[in-house]
Design a protein around this motif. Structure first.
Motif, PDB file in Angstrom:
ATOM      1  N   LEU A  31       0.833  -1.205   0.000  1.00 37.74           N
ATOM      2  CA  LEU A  31       0.000   0.000   0.000  1.00 37.74           C
ATOM      3  C   LEU A  31       0.865   1.252   0.000  1.00 37.74           C
ATOM      4  CD1 LEU A  31      -2.860   1.098   0.026  1.00 37.74           C
ATOM      5  CD2 LEU A  31      -2.845   0.959   2.536  1.00 37.74           C
ATOM      6  N   VAL A  32       1.994   1.198   0.691  1.00 39.27           N
ATOM      7  CA  VAL A  32       2.929   2.330   0.688  1.00 39.27           C
ATOM      8  C   VAL A  32       3.472   2.560  -0.711  1.00 39.27           C
ATOM      9  CG1 VAL A  32       5.122   3.200   1.592  1.00 39.27           C
ATOM     10  CG2 VAL A  32       3.556   1.960   3.106  1.00 39.27           C
ATOM     11  N   VAL A  33       3.858   1.463  -1.386  1.00 44.21           N
ATOM     12  CA  VAL A  33       4.385   1.572  -2.751  1.00 44.21           C
ATOM     13  C   VAL A  33       3.317   2.103  -3.699  1.00 44.21           C
ATOM     14  CG1 VAL A  33       5.285   0.262  -4.711  1.00 44.21           C
ATOM     15  CG2 VAL A  33       6.090  -0.239  -2.395  1.00 44.21           C
ATOM     16  N   LEU A  34       2.092   1.581  -3.563  1.00 43.20           N
ATOM     17  CA  LEU A  34       0.998   2.041  -4.408  1.00 43.20           C
ATOM     18  C   LEU A  34       0.742   3.529  -4.203  1.00 43.20           C
ATOM     19  CD1 LEU A  34      -1.363   1.538  -6.368  1.00 43.20           C
ATOM     20  CD2 LEU A  34      -2.750   0.895  -4.385  1.00 43.20           C
ATOM     21  N   ALA A  35       0.721   3.967  -2.951  1.00 38.16           N
ATOM     22  CA  ALA A  35       0.493   5.379  -2.651  1.00 38.16           C
ATOM     23  C   ALA A  35       1.606   6.254  -3.245  1.00 38.16           C
ATOM     24  CB  ALA A  35       0.388   5.591  -1.146  1.00 38.16           C
ATOM     25  N   ALA A  36       2.852   5.774  -3.148  1.00 35.70           N
ATOM     26  CA  ALA A  36       3.977   6.532  -3.701  1.00 35.70           C
ATOM     27  C   ALA A  36       3.843   6.684  -5.215  1.00 35.70           C
ATOM     28  CB  ALA A  36       5.290   5.851  -3.344  1.00 35.70           C
ATOM     29  N   LEU A  37       3.434   5.598  -5.882  1.00 35.31           N
ATOM     30  CA  LEU A  37       3.234   5.657  -7.333  1.00 35.31           C
ATOM     31  C   LEU A  37       2.098   6.608  -7.692  1.00 35.31           C
ATOM     32  CD1 LEU A  37       3.646   1.867  -8.247  1.00 35.31           C
ATOM     33  CD2 LEU A  37       5.269   3.727  -8.691  1.00 35.31           C
ATOM     34  N   LEU A  38       1.040   6.594  -6.891  1.00 37.20           N
ATOM     35  CA  LEU A  38      -0.085   7.496  -7.149  1.00 37.20           C
ATOM     36  C   LEU A  38       0.310   8.958  -6.933  1.00 37.20           C
ATOM     37  CD1 LEU A  38      -3.031   5.470  -5.555  1.00 37.20           C
ATOM     38  CD2 LEU A  38      -2.644   5.931  -7.987  1.00 37.20           C
ATOM     39  N   VAL A  39       1.141   9.210  -5.944  1.00 38.94           N
ATOM     40  CA  VAL A  39       1.628  10.578  -5.722  1.00 38.94           C
ATOM     41  C   VAL A  39       2.432  11.058  -6.926  1.00 38.94           C
ATOM     42  CG1 VAL A  39       3.242  11.984  -4.390  1.00 38.94           C
ATOM     43  CG2 VAL A  39       1.590  10.546  -3.205  1.00 38.94           C
ATOM     44  N   LEU A  40       3.301  10.198  -7.442  1.00 44.81           N
ATOM     45  CA  LEU A  40       4.092  10.556  -8.622  1.00 44.81           C
ATOM     46  C   LEU A  40       3.200  10.812  -9.827  1.00 44.81           C
ATOM     47  CD1 LEU A  40       7.087   8.060  -8.297  1.00 44.81           C
ATOM     48  CD2 LEU A  40       7.090  10.534  -7.855  1.00 44.81           C
ATOM     49  N   PHE A  41       2.168   9.964  -9.978  1.00 42.99           N
ATOM     50  CA  PHE A  41       1.220  10.157 -11.075  1.00 42.99           C
ATOM     51  C   PHE A  41       0.522  11.502 -10.946  1.00 42.99           C
ATOM     52  CE2 PHE A  41      -3.240  10.025 -12.413  1.00 42.99           C
ATOM     53  CZ  PHE A  41      -3.091   9.799 -13.770  1.00 42.99           C
ATOM     54  N   CYS A  42       0.065  11.850  -9.742  1.00 38.91           N
ATOM     55  CA  CYS A  42      -0.655  13.109  -9.534  1.00 38.91           C
ATOM     56  C   CYS A  42       0.253  14.313  -9.752  1.00 38.91           C
ATOM     57  CB  CYS A  42      -1.261  13.147  -8.132  1.00 38.91           C
ATOM     58  SG  CYS A  42      -2.634  11.995  -7.893  1.00 38.91           S
ATOM     59  N   ILE A  43       1.499  14.218  -9.298  1.00 39.90           N
ATOM     60  CA  ILE A  43       2.443  15.309  -9.532  1.00 39.90           C
ATOM     61  C   ILE A  43       2.634  15.524 -11.023  1.00 39.90           C
ATOM     62  CG2 ILE A  43       4.877  15.976  -9.325  1.00 39.90           C
ATOM     63  CD1 ILE A  43       4.866  14.663  -6.551  1.00 39.90           C
ATOM     64  N   ASN A  44       2.744  14.407 -11.762  1.00 37.20           N
ATOM     65  CA  ASN A  44       2.892  14.516 -13.219  1.00 37.20           C
ATOM     66  C   ASN A  44       1.633  15.096 -13.856  1.00 37.20           C
ATOM     67  OD1 ASN A  44       4.387  13.724 -15.784  1.00 37.20           O
ATOM     68  ND2 ASN A  44       2.477  12.604 -16.073  1.00 37.20           N
ATOM     69  N   PHE A  45       0.451  14.663 -13.373  1.00 37.61           N
ATOM     70  CA  PHE A  45      -0.801  15.149 -13.948  1.00 37.61           C
ATOM     71  C   PHE A  45      -0.994  16.637 -13.705  1.00 37.61           C
ATOM     72  CE2 PHE A  45      -5.246  16.279 -13.743  1.00 37.61           C
ATOM     73  CZ  PHE A  45      -5.736  15.769 -14.930  1.00 37.61           C
ATOM     74  N   PHE A  46      -0.679  17.106 -12.520  1.00 34.31           N
ATOM     75  CA  PHE A  46      -0.920  18.506 -12.178  1.00 34.31           C
ATOM     76  C   PHE A  46       0.267  19.416 -12.503  1.00 34.31           C
ATOM     77  CE2 PHE A  46      -4.153  16.402  -9.568  1.00 34.31           C
ATOM     78  CZ  PHE A  46      -5.249  17.204  -9.837  1.00 34.31           C
ATOM     79  N   ARG A  47       1.215  18.929 -13.283  1.00 37.60           N
ATOM     80  CA  ARG A  47       2.310  19.801 -13.715  1.00 37.60           C
ATOM     81  C   ARG A  47       1.754  20.889 -14.630  1.00 37.60           C
ATOM     82  NH1 ARG A  47       2.067  15.593 -17.185  1.00 37.60           N
ATOM     83  NH2 ARG A  47       2.740  15.848 -19.354  1.00 37.60           N
ATOM     84  N   ASP A  48       2.433  22.006 -14.677  1.00 37.17           N
ATOM     85  CA  ASP A  48       1.919  23.153 -15.434  1.00 37.17           C
ATOM     86  C   ASP A  48       3.092  24.017 -15.898  1.00 37.17           C
ATOM     87  OD1 ASP A  48       0.383  25.120 -16.535  1.00 37.17           O
ATOM     88  OD2 ASP A  48      -0.441  25.852 -14.642  1.00 37.17           O
ATOM     89  N   PRO A  49       3.839  23.556 -16.896  1.00 31.47           N
ATOM     90  CA  PRO A  49       5.072  24.265 -17.288  1.00 31.47           C
ATOM     91  C   PRO A  49       4.814  25.562 -18.037  1.00 31.47           C
ATOM     92  CG  PRO A  49       4.614  22.468 -18.808  1.00 31.47           C
ATOM     93  CD  PRO A  49       3.590  22.353 -17.709  1.00 31.47           C
TER      94      PRO A  49
END
Length: 210
Positions: A31-49
């Motif tokens: 669950l920790v690994v899954l949460a970490a992957l989801l955090v990375l996904f969300c950071i990538n999704f909400f990027r705004d260059p």
């Protein structure tokens, strides 16, 4: 990363981080690994260059990141009430979902339309899905932009109001998690992209106004 964009994902980040903390307390490494992957996904999704914006009143830039799904001549019945060239851009969950003004001008129209949530690649999504229609009056033309939800994206976030003056490339809103953005151009416009092209919002030139 911009605070305004990240703020739209605050509850998503909170839930994912809570899952990771819970997994750590319970000793559930998966669950920790899954949460970490989801955090990375969300950071990538909400990027705004920030990107360089091509100058010129005749230059129309992409209103979104994604792939050009279709370029057709169609009747625009809501605002302009005339035939236009429509450039549709499909946004996957891996694209930047902040929408950018394709031209500089004044926001003259904004209207929300309730609807269903077909896949954004479905041809009927332009008619049946929840959407938000905008019009921006520029120096050479008034363009209509439609933000359309998809099967996963179920929230359109407007950041501008009718009466606002916006620069080309201005962030006027976003759609969360996979969607479609359409730009309606005058028939006299010269389209600079083709179906299948990948475009970057505020940077790629999709048309020139004649």
């Amino acid at each position: 990363m911009r605070f305004q964009t990240l703020f739209e994902g605050r509850w998503i980040f909170a839930v994912v981080i809570a899952l990771g903390v819970s997994g750590g307390l319970l000793g559930w490494l998966w669950l920790v690994v899954l949460a970490a992957l989801l955090v990375l996904f969300c950071i990538n999704f909400f990027r705004d260059p920030d990107r360089p914006i091509p100058p010129g009143d005749d230059v129309v830039v992409a209103a979104a990141d994604g792939v050009v799904a279709d370029i057709i001549e169609i009747e625009e019945t809501e605002v302009l009430k005339t035939r236009c060239l429509r450039v549709g851009i499909f946004l996957s969950v891996f694209d930047v979902h902040v929408n950018k003004a394709p031209i500089a001008g004044k926001v003259t129209y904004r209207q929300h339309h309730p609807g269903i949530y077909l896949d954004a690649r479905n041809p009927e999504c332009s008619i049946k899905n929840e959407a938000l229609t905008w019009a921006i009056e520029g120096a050479k033309a008034t363009l209509v932009i439609r933000q359309i939800t998809g099967a996963i994206a179920r929230r359109i976030v407007p950041w501008s109001q009718v009466g606002d003056n916006v620069e080309k490339g201005f962030r006027f809103g976003m759609i969360r998690f996979g969607s479609r953005t359409e730009v309606y151009l005058p028939l006299t416009a010269t389209v600079e992209v083709k179906v299948g092209d990948r475009v970057a919002g505020a940077q790629s030139i999709i048309a020139r106004l004649n």
